[in-house]
Design a protein around this motif. Sequence first.
Motif, PDB file in Angstrom:
ATOM      1  N   LEU A   8      20.949  43.307  78.326  1.00 21.03           N
ATOM      2  CA  LEU A   8      21.541  43.950  79.506  1.00 21.03           C
ATOM      3  C   LEU A   8      23.026  43.626  79.648  1.00 21.03           C
ATOM      4  CD1 LEU A   8      18.700  43.555  82.172  1.00 21.03           C
ATOM      5  CD2 LEU A   8      19.185  45.495  80.663  1.00 21.03           C
ATOM      6  N   ALA A   9      23.453  42.537  79.000  1.00 22.49           N
ATOM      7  CA  ALA A   9      24.868  42.169  79.074  1.00 22.49           C
ATOM      8  C   ALA A   9      25.739  43.162  78.310  1.00 22.49           C
ATOM      9  CB  ALA A   9      25.061  40.768  78.509  1.00 22.49           C
ATOM     10  N   ASN A  10      25.118  43.947  77.414  1.00 23.18           N
ATOM     11  CA  ASN A  10      25.901  44.864  76.574  1.00 23.18           C
ATOM     12  C   ASN A  10      26.091  46.255  77.171  1.00 23.18           C
ATOM     13  OD1 ASN A  10      26.076  42.873  74.702  1.00 23.18           O
ATOM     14  ND2 ASN A  10      24.503  43.711  73.318  1.00 23.18           N
ATOM     15  N   VAL A  11      25.249  46.590  78.157  1.00 27.10           N
ATOM     16  CA  VAL A  11      25.234  47.975  78.650  1.00 27.10           C
ATOM     17  C   VAL A  11      25.985  48.060  79.970  1.00 27.10           C
ATOM     18  CG1 VAL A  11      23.709  49.899  79.302  1.00 27.10           C
ATOM     19  CG2 VAL A  11      22.968  48.249  77.572  1.00 27.10           C
ATOM     20  N   GLN A  12      26.736  49.149  80.181  1.00 25.18           N
ATOM     21  CA  GLN A  12      27.442  49.310  81.453  1.00 25.18           C
ATOM     22  C   GLN A  12      26.424  49.514  82.590  1.00 25.18           C
ATOM     23  OE1 GLN A  12      31.334  51.109  81.649  1.00 25.18           O
ATOM     24  NE2 GLN A  12      31.174  51.817  79.537  1.00 25.18           N
TER      25      GLN A  12
END
Length: 479
Positions: A8-12
Amino acid sequence: MAVAPLSLANVQGDILFGLPKQTQSFFFFQIDQVDAFRSNLSNLVPLITSAQQTQTNISEIRQFKIKNNIAVDAGDGEVVHPDVITVSGVNIAFSAKGLQKSKFSTKLTFMRIGILDDINDTLFNNGMKSDASNLGDSGMQQADGTFQPDWDDTFLQEIHGVTLVTGDSHDTVNDKLASVKDILSGTVTEISTLSGDVRPGDEAGHEHFGYKDGVSNPAVQDVEAINPGQATIDQGVALLGRGVDTATTRPSWALDGSFMAFRKLPQLVPEFDKFLLDTAKTQDAADLMGARFVGRWKSGAPIMNATTQDDPALGADATLNNDFKFVKGDQSACPFAAHIRKMNPRNDLSESAIQPHMILRRGIPFGPEVSDEERQANATAQERGLLFVCYQSVLSSGFSFLQQAWANKQNFPPGDSPTPGFDPIIGQTTSGDVRTMTGAFVNNTSQPLNLLAQWVNSKGGEYFFSPSIPTLQNVFATS
Ligand code: HEM
């Protein structure tokens, strides 16, 4: 090569959960100085709100509301009440022209997207204006064969990117937007900034016709808990490069990005209300007809489970307000053409036929409340409506498909008799012909109703790509 599990840290954040908001600004820009822009982008990346951060923010808002006895309304999970918590969010997305202009991949050089870097979505690559006549937007066929939609100037210009800034108040958003503009200063030209606001008081979470919005969104698999009746979609329906989307060839930098469709959709509210009252004759009958247009009452209660009158407790209960199905071939409780039946024909088609067409909706109302003068005149004097935003991995299955193949198609859902007609809320024709639907009259569902006006008229938009945060950092930005 196997793709690592979703982080989830990678997705806006706007894609998977929706940035929490009381107010939001969309800053549309053109990139002038490509190298400087890419270099400054590295300073913007730390401001970008991830899905992980968004999830934390939403949970903090809910905890605070519960602790302070403020109602946590189902369907308004994205709304930050201004007196609740200070929170802001920033996301960024690029049009195909923006990607081409920015030479975001070394292979792009000064050309159009090359084969290797083709993101493989024709509608995205051509831009929304090329899709306008297919979508049914009004406009004029030009002598050279092109179609000139009747859009605001903003969307007739070349837009390269948009920054989404959300927050609990205008001050929060204005401060954040000022920081964003400061970072990009000298590298971009502003085309326009559009702002929207959650409606005041009891109307919070409701769009301008008065119906609760954001009630039904699919859950993305392994990302969030599922409420009864809520659909679950494969991660690849929302995100590029995952799940079912791996069947499409994408450049490696597209992983965990999503296509964002933006539409400015003004709504003719007093005219809509007058039509309902003129047609149905009494206010109660008009309320029922309006609910039959949408498929839900103003509270969000589905008419399948509240057939004759609104049920606010049902509307507010996220464990119940999606727990229904339509009865195939039957429009006694809900017209075939009702907006939510056209957009999610639960049980009219199989789940597997519907799921590829599911979108994640993240819009916000814009414009003032209807004034007394407008009410009295039954005429709109000040523009208001919806800044519609949705995310999907394939535009021709998501937004563009829903508008063309379902909302605008008179014989959708298929095989139904009498012919369903147009989605009365968003169905449209370029010809401007009067739209018709059946099922509006509860006592005679076969009787066609001529929808004497189109109460939602698109003023334009664009297709954008919202990249993953690692792609923004490592591919698009240069240090
Ligand atoms: C001004 C324009 C629009 C208005 C007033 C509007 C209003 C609404 C309302 C009141 C609902 C029911 C509450 C909810 O489930 O959130 C809804 C649901 C929905 N709308 Fe719209 N909408 C508009 C535009 C659009 C557009 C352009 C699309 C896509 C092409 C769209 C797709 C959907 C979908 C997919 C749902 C959920 C259906 C379900 O799962 O039950 N809407 N809309």
